[in-house]
Design an enzyme around this catalytic site. Structure first.
Site, PDB file in Angstrom:
ATOM      1  N   ASP A  83       0.870  -1.166   0.000  1.00  0.00           N
ATOM      2  CA  ASP A  83       0.000   0.000   0.000  1.00  0.00           C
ATOM      3  C   ASP A  83       0.914   1.224   0.000  1.00  0.00           C
ATOM      4  O   ASP A  83       2.090   1.133   0.384  1.00  0.00           O
ATOM      5  CB  ASP A  83      -0.872  -0.036   1.261  1.00  0.00           C
ATOM      6  N   ASP A  85      -0.285   5.027   0.790  1.00  0.00           N
ATOM      7  CA  ASP A  85      -0.611   6.030   1.801  1.00  0.00           C
ATOM      8  C   ASP A  85      -0.547   5.435   3.206  1.00  0.00           C
ATOM      9  O   ASP A  85      -1.121   4.380   3.483  1.00  0.00           O
ATOM     10  CB  ASP A  85      -2.013   6.595   1.560  1.00  0.00           C
ATOM     11  N   GLU A  92      -1.569  10.481   3.905  1.00  0.00           N
ATOM     12  CA  GLU A  92      -2.685  10.028   3.094  1.00  0.00           C
ATOM     13  C   GLU A  92      -2.803  11.072   1.987  1.00  0.00           C
ATOM     14  O   GLU A  92      -3.271  12.187   2.203  1.00  0.00           O
ATOM     15  CB  GLU A  92      -3.976   9.948   3.917  1.00  0.00           C
ATOM     16  N   ARG A 128     -15.158  11.779  -1.698  1.00  0.00           N
ATOM     17  CA  ARG A 128     -14.003  12.644  -1.453  1.00  0.00           C
ATOM     18  C   ARG A 128     -13.644  13.468  -2.682  1.00  0.00           C
ATOM     19  O   ARG A 128     -13.366  14.670  -2.587  1.00  0.00           O
ATOM     20  CB  ARG A 128     -12.809  11.798  -0.992  1.00  0.00           C
ATOM     21  N   SER A 171      -2.478   0.521  -4.689  1.00  0.00           N
ATOM     22  CA  SER A 171      -3.032   1.610  -3.899  1.00  0.00           C
ATOM     23  C   SER A 171      -4.405   2.048  -4.378  1.00  0.00           C
ATOM     24  O   SER A 171      -4.707   1.998  -5.576  1.00  0.00           O
ATOM     25  CB  SER A 171      -2.070   2.811  -3.960  1.00  0.00           C
ATOM     26  N   GLY A 172      -5.207   2.507  -3.436  1.00  0.00           N
ATOM     27  CA  GLY A 172      -6.469   3.147  -3.764  1.00  0.00           C
ATOM     28  C   GLY A 172      -6.277   4.618  -4.056  1.00  0.00           C
ATOM     29  O   GLY A 172      -7.236   5.344  -4.307  1.00  0.00           O
ATOM     30  N   LYS A 220      -7.976  -4.392  -4.321  1.00  0.00           N
ATOM     31  CA  LYS A 220      -6.591  -4.811  -4.102  1.00  0.00           C
ATOM     32  C   LYS A 220      -6.464  -6.326  -4.194  1.00  0.00           C
ATOM     33  O   LYS A 220      -5.461  -6.845  -4.697  1.00  0.00           O
ATOM     34  CB  LYS A 220      -6.087  -4.286  -2.760  1.00  0.00           C
ATOM     35  N   ASP A 241      -1.803  -0.757   5.823  1.00  0.00           N
ATOM     36  CA  ASP A 241      -2.341  -0.347   7.125  1.00  0.00           C
ATOM     37  C   ASP A 241      -3.859  -0.376   7.189  1.00  0.00           C
ATOM     38  O   ASP A 241      -4.430  -0.257   8.275  1.00  0.00           O
ATOM     39  CB  ASP A 241      -1.892   1.096   7.432  1.00  0.00           C
TER      40      ASP A 241
END
Length: 288
Positions: A83, A85, A92, A128, A171-172, A220, A241
């Protein structure tokens, strides 16, 4: 974070640094508010130490010390997916970008909910981005700031490459923000699985590429499955995380999930990890 600090949140955990080669400090860290929101703090900008909650041993006795089986998978893995962030980087990125664009607080609340698994990732991502509504110019200006890597990640990536393990960033977050990170660490750009921001002909925000697997819940895990199929990996490890990283630990996905709590400790995720670490040195030292 400057000096000794406190974060207001529903749950506050005191933390101290382990003895290590990096300079140490004793902040307090929350499991719900991303520390990237504090980027202007002088002490936090010099953040070079992983941290460990005082009561972590009591809460996570079963996974802070790896079993022989866990070590065997780690040492013999063909590939390792990170990952980005709050793992590879101490920020982040979407929260930092939101703050840069003037929508920091509202976006950070959505990020915390997404990473704790309380809302579907795709819902949180769309919400977001709608709040940020960035222009291409804002993104370009934001990218002028260099990435801030977590302490020891460069050493770990180099060690993995030295032991002939392929390294990926899954990663997102957004490819535009992750590409500079990959370049710093010497990770091929084709080894990035991430979302992609879209803009119109006049630089106006036009959404994100929904065809990217990491744009939705379980993405993922899908990315990891695709990697295994494409490269024939016998063993693969996911390090992160958040709840979306934990999702990658499923049949046909990652064989091992290592939870990195050196930036954010998300208790619901850490409790289910195969191995919980606060310092990348633990992973480096266990490689042979």
């Amino acid at each position: 974070m400057e000096g000794l600090m406190s974060f207001q949140a529903n749950s506050i955990r005191s933390v101290v640094s382990r003895q290590q080669n990096f300079p140490t400090f004793s902040p307090k860290i929350t499991t719900t508010r991303p520390i990237g929101m504090l980027r202007n703090s002088k002490l936090f900008n010099s953040f070079v130490a992983s941290v460990q909650p005082l009561d972590a041993s009591a809460a996570f006795d079963n996974n802070t010390l790896p079993s022989k089986e866990v070590l065997d998978v780690w040492q013999n893995a063909d590939a390792v997916c990170f990952d980005v962030d709050s793992t590879v980087c101490i920020d982040e990125a979407i929260d930092e970008f939101a703050e840069f664009c003037g929508a920091g607080k509202a976006v950070a609340e959505w990020t915390a909910r997404a990473m704790n698994g309380s809302v579907p990732f795709e819902e949180a991502l769309a919400a977001r981005l709608s709040l940020i509504n960035p222009s291409l110019k804002q993104l370009q200006d934001f990218l002028k700031r260099p990435p801030r890597l977590s302490p020891g990640i460069d050493l770990l990536v180099n060690k993995l490459k030295d032991t002939n393990k392929d390294v990926y960033l899954v990663s997102g977050g957004f490819r535009q923000m992750i590409s500079p990170v990959a370049s710093i660490l010497g990770i091929p750009l084709e080894n990035i699985f991430a979302n992609h921001l879209l803009f119109g002909s006049n630089g106006e925000f036009a959404g994100f590429d929904k065809n990217e697997p990491t744009s939705r819940k379980g993405g993922k895990a899908t990315a990891v499955q695709q990697l295994r199929k494409a490269h024939g990996y016998k063993s693969l490890v996911m390090i992160g995380d958040g709840a979306t990283d934990l999702e990658a630990r499923m049949p046909g996905g990652a064989d091992l999930f290592v939870c990195y709590g050196g930036v954010q400790l998300r208790e619901s995720v850490a409790a289910k990890a195969d191995w919980l670490i606060y310092n990348f040195k633990d992973l480096i030292n266990s490689l042979v």
